[in-house]
Design an enzyme around this catalytic site. Structure first.
Site, short mmCIF file in Angstrom:
data_model
loop_
_atom_site.label_atom_id
_atom_site.label_comp_id
_atom_site.label_asym_id
_atom_site.label_seq_id
_atom_site.Cartn_x
_atom_site.Cartn_y
_atom_site.Cartn_z
N CYS C 169 0.80 -1.22 0.00
CA CYS C 169 0.00 0.00 0.00
C CYS C 169 0.83 1.27 0.00
CB CYS C 169 -0.99 -0.03 1.16
SG CYS C 169 -2.14 -1.40 0.94
N HIS C 309 -2.27 8.73 5.96
CA HIS C 309 -2.65 7.41 5.44
C HIS C 309 -4.10 7.14 5.84
CE1 HIS C 309 -2.22 3.36 3.98
NE2 HIS C 309 -2.54 2.85 5.14
N GLU C 320 -0.12 6.33 13.22
CA GLU C 320 0.37 7.52 12.51
C GLU C 320 0.22 8.78 13.33
OE1 GLU C 320 -1.07 8.54 8.61
OE2 GLU C 320 -3.04 7.74 9.05
N LYS C 341 -9.23 8.92 2.30
CA LYS C 341 -9.79 7.56 2.25
C LYS C 341 -11.20 7.54 2.84
CE LYS C 341 -5.40 5.04 2.32
NZ LYS C 341 -4.42 6.09 2.69
N HIS C 346 -9.84 2.91 0.18
CA HIS C 346 -8.40 2.59 0.17
C HIS C 346 -8.12 1.71 -1.05
CE1 HIS C 346 -4.45 1.54 1.10
NE2 HIS C 346 -4.57 0.95 2.26
N PHE C 405 1.22 -3.22 3.98
CA PHE C 405 1.56 -4.58 4.37
C PHE C 405 2.97 -4.88 3.86
CE2 PHE C 405 -2.89 -6.69 4.85
CZ PHE C 405 -3.19 -5.79 5.84
#
Lengths: 86, 404, 423
Positions: C169, C309, C320, C341, C346, C405
């Site tokens: 990602c 993110h 974050e 998002k 996402h 990931f």
């Protein structure tokens, strides 16, 4: 399935996530924490998912990550199997 | 001053040898690792040969924790990275917190793992899909798993450029060394020798359907019929030369030059860009054609693409102007790992002063190449060019040289 | 002297409206594009929602042959690339081929086609020895997603380096970072860089179900993506693409190109912790931010907006938030932070590039897009997440971050090239 035993659990855990370096699933594991067994949330989810498929039970969302030890998991499985999971 | 990037460790899992020593002995001796596919019964498929890594028992090398969550190619990558670090005598625990990065290439990810989970999905249902499917098959998995296994918290990177990937990853790793990261573990691993992986490769039309292992993959031969797929891993430890020297490690050689280009669309009528990649890599290394002692060629194994490569080499080096070899003839083409393995072999050739042979091939005269066939050729080897290509038009070239 | 990098063209295909204008209108109006999955029958799955693109390849000018050859993600990428070129005032074939490169991010490649093809060649999973006679002639192009870069390179006539960058990602951010490396070292003068993913497919939905990472809020899809909200319960899958024209700033100025923003810093770091888990202290993301700001020669206090993110998983939002505090200190409490998002879901590898496009547009318009669906923040998330409504303010420097990931954390810094902070 009548009862899910500690040996069933060991077998499923081995297939689901194996053993980390320096950790064995052979001994008395029931009261070790998943953390001590190096079982992270992913390993635990894979274990739970295999138990679900094998036994036909369905765990509600969220309960798995609250479990601390293999004994907690075994108790949860067997209470579902006995039909009194609430 | 810009740091020099040297390779200080090599780890190899190849069809003709597990571990660098076994691989190199076999490669110098011309031992073929191509055989009938054993992982599954290939009888129903038009392609039945492959370069499989034999006798690889992952449980011997990796904790059982890693097995349910890894594809075969990730296990190869992890074991090769362990070996590369041991070879470099580098203890990751002693390195600075953000001082080690990982940059790998992949062509197709963990395809066998993916096949199993696709089977679970379609035959049994979504709830049968593994919790590890979210990462075990994807292209970035090896960079992630290697970084976790060795506590490497520096730069990350993953490139997908088919067969050029091995060089592109190392080329990118060199950028990190140049901007001050002490260590990058780099290289590539690929395996797609499951039924689904083999079937996915067939439509490219370039796989050899010959069933004799000594006749199937014959680059630069008039009898060429395509290539044989292979699997394996070649992982390298790339290091800032000054730091390597401080800890008393000389290294196999320096990544002296690198360039990548892309071929124009077949409909454009423009010439292929391979020659330019070679010339740019030589320029980047500040060497001329006369400085190159041997070329590890891409060796596509079909007339059209062998011709393009031979023409590029003749244009740069002159007719039969430099020894050329294709050790891939012993392993098949390992997708992204092919170029990483050739790079490792080139460094070993410098180290051992011997050019491994191209086996089974009778060079067609019209390619005008000095192909090292039959047996290995000994001699002083200081500077080597490696050429790699990927399906669709990827070209990469790299120059490595003995590190003073 | 260090080469500077300008964004001179933007092409975006995102849920809720195709094209840059529709994308920006959606973001600034705080509208969500998440809905029940229509691309396949998702009723057997735990999470049945996604943010989908209403994309018609024929209407976008792709030929029947191109549509057959290209996975949906490639179609997105090619259309976005065409848009960004036009936006930059360039036409295909006009650039010197040797000096143009391509960098396309994608986390999961041609997953959608592979998923469908497997169903066919395996007779719905019945045959392990799958039948090659039913395979698509384009299966190899799905097998190795390097084909994504090839299609874009052919479109623009690029013969410099071409690559697919696939770092989960963070692919979108990393593909743009890779492009910046090639531009800075002088290998190329122009890069067509960005990312695409079309992961809304049974296998992807199933694999995120298995780890309960996606939101199961199936009865209320419009409000399912809730980054930083107390009641969030996972991310919502999306799809889309963003491609950018990146070029040498001096070159852009010489040809009088419109410059959206300059890319001034980038860094990626491995967390070496877990393939899917995040260290709660945000250490590696903070390091990536520190290095990216350092490369930009900017101070934490120069950051006017953080494009987070913000995936809407508990661990991400806390991770974050900690990373911003660790890297920006007290300034983390002053700077607006938002997650798009919340509106467009996402889209895995694509989202990083889409977020860079949003960051450039924030600089262009001096507007910070909001975090939709944020009604009551998680008490552990105590920054200014710009709830619900866009905010007009001076935006000169934007930090955009991503987590993926594999344990990857990336950070990129964009700036108005005329910004005072840069001088």
């Amino acid at each position: 399935m009548a009862e899910f035993t500690v040996d069933d659990l060991r077998r499923v855990m081995r297939a689901a996530a194996g053993e980390a370096e320096g950790v064995s699933l052979d001994g008395p594991i029931l009261d070790l924490t998943f953390e001590e067994l190096s079982y992270d949330s992913l390993a635990l989810l894979e274990t739970a998912s295999r138990i679900e498929r094998e036994t036909g039970i369905t765990f509600p969302d969220g309960v798995i990550n609250d479990l601390k030890t293999p004994r907690d998991l075994l108790t949860l499985v067997n209470s579902h199997l006995a039909g009194n999971a609430g | 001053m810009t740091p020099t990037a040297v390779v200080t460790g090599i780890g190899i899992a190849a069809p003709n040898g597990l571990g660098t020593d076994e691989y190199w002995r076999a490669t110098v001796a011309g031992v073929n690792g191509i055989a009938r596919i054993s992982r599954f019964d290939p009888s129903q498929y038009p392609v039945q040969l492959a370069g499989e890594v034999r006798n690889f028992d992952p449980a011997r090398y990796l904790p059982s924790r890693l097995l349910p969550q890894t594809d075969h190619m990730t296990r190869l990558a992890l074991v090769a990275s362990d070996w590369a670090l041991a070879d470099a005598k580098l203890n990751p625990a002693e390195q600075p917190e953000f001082g080690m990065g990982v940059v790998t290439a992949s062509s197709c990810g963990g395809f066998e793992f993916g096949q199993r989970e696709l089977e679970n999905l379609w035959a049994r249902g979504g709830q049968y899909v593994s919790a590890y499917q979210s990462f075990a098959w994807f292209y970035a998995v090896n960079t992630g798993q290697i970084s976790i296994r060795h506590g490497m918290r520096g730069p990350s990177g993953v490139l997908v450029t088919d067969g050029a990937g091995g060089l592109d990853a190392v080329g990118h790793a060199r950028r990190h060394i140049r901007r001050g990261i002490p260590v990058i573990v780099t290289g590539a691993a690929d395996s797609s020798l499951c039924p689904w992986g083999l079937v996915a490769q067939l439509p490219c039309g370039r796989l050899s359907t010959v069933t004799e292992p000594d006749r199937a993959y014959l680059p630069f031969d008039a009898r060429a019929t395509g290539y044989v797929p292979g699997e394996g891993a070649a992982i390298l430890v790339l290091e800032d030369a000054a730091r390597a020297r401080e800890r008393g490690v000389a290294g196999y050689g320096e990544i002296a030059g690198y360039a990548a280009t892309f071929d124009p669309s077949p409909r454009s009528g423009r010439p292929p860009a391979l020659r330019r990649a070679i010339e740019l890599a030589l320029a980047d290394a500040e060497v001329g054609p006369a400085d190159i002692d041997v070329v590890f060629a891409d060796g596509a194994g079909d007339r059209e693409r062998d011709r393009i490569e031979a023409d590029a080499l003749c244009a740069v080096f002159g007719e039969a102007g430099v020894p050329v070899t294709v050790p891939k003839t012993m392993t098949g083409r390992l997708y992204s790992a092919a170029a990483a393995l050739d790079l490792a072999a080139a460094l070993l050739a410098i180290h051992h002063r011997v050019i491994p042979p191209t086996i089974h091939v009778s060079p067609a005269a019209d390619y005008r190449l000095d192909l090292v066939t039959g047996t290995a050729r000994s001699g002083q080897i200081d500077t080597v060019l490696i050429v790699a290509r990927g399906h669709g038009g990827f070209n990469a070239a790299m120059v490595v040289r003995r590190h003073a | 002297m260090r080469r500077r990098i300008a964004i001179t063209g933007i092409g975006v295909l995102a849920p809720g409206g195709l094209g840059t204008k529709a994308f920006w209108e959606l973001l600034t109006s705080g509208t969500t594009a998440t809905r029940r999955i229509s691309l396949f029958d998702a009723t057997p799955f735990r999470s049945q929602i996604a943010a989908e693109c209403d994309f018609d390849p024929v209407a976008e000018g792709l030929s029947a042959q191109e549509i057959r050859r290209m996975d949906r993600a490639v179609q997105f990428g090619v259309v976005a690339a065409r848009q960004c070129l036009a936006d930059a005032g360039l036409s295909p074939g006009e650039l010197p081929p040797e000096r143009v490169g391509v960098s396309v991010g994608s986390a999961v490649g041609a997953t959608m086609s592979l998923d469908q093809e497997y169903n066919v060649v395996s007779d719905s999973g019945r045959d392990w020895l799958v039948d090659h006679r039913y395979a698509s002639p384009h299966l190899y192009d799905y097998f190795v997603p390097g084909s994504f870069a090839a299609e874009v390179a052919w479109l623009v006539g690029a013969e410099g380096p071409a690559a697919v960058v696939s770092a989960g990602c963070t692919s979108g951010l990393d593909a743009i970072g890779y492009a910046c490396d090639l531009l800075r070292e002088g290998t190329v003068d122009v890069m067509i860089a960005g990312a695409t993913d079309a992961p809304i497919s049974p296998i992807t939905v199933a694999c995120f179900d298995a780890i309960k990472a996606t939101s199961p809020r199936n009865d209320d899809p419009e409000h399912a993506s809730r980054p930083f909200d107390r009641t969030r319960d996972g991310f919502v899958l999306g799809e889309g693409a963003a491609m950018l024209v990146l070029e040498d700033l001096e070159r852009a100025r010489r040809r009088g190109a419109h410059i959206y923003a300059e890319i001034v810093g980038f860094a990626s770091r491995c967390n070496a912790y877990h393939m899917t888990g995040l260290r709660p202290d945000g250490r590696e993301m903070a390091e990536a931010i520190r290095v990216a700001l350092d490369e930009a020669r900017l101070a934490p206090t120069d950051v006017d907006y953080i494009n987070a993110h913000g995936s809407g998983t508990k661990q991400n939002d806390r991770h974050e938030t900690a990373a911003f505090k660790r890297s920006l200190g007290q300034h983390a409490y002053q700077v607006p932070v938002s997650s798009i998002k919340s509106m467009i879901g996402h889209s895995l590898g694509a989202i990083g590039a889409i977020e860079v496009a949003a960051s450039a547009l924030a600089i262009e318009h001096n507007v910070v897009p909001p975090t939709a669906n944020l009604h009551e923040a998680d008490p552990e998330c105590d920054l200014d997440y710009v709830p619900l409504t866009a905010r007009e303010q001076q935006v000169d420097v934007v930090l955009s971050v991503g987590s993926g990931f594999g344990g990857f954390q990336s950070a990129i810094v964009l700036a108005d090239p005329e910004a005072k902070a840069l001088s």
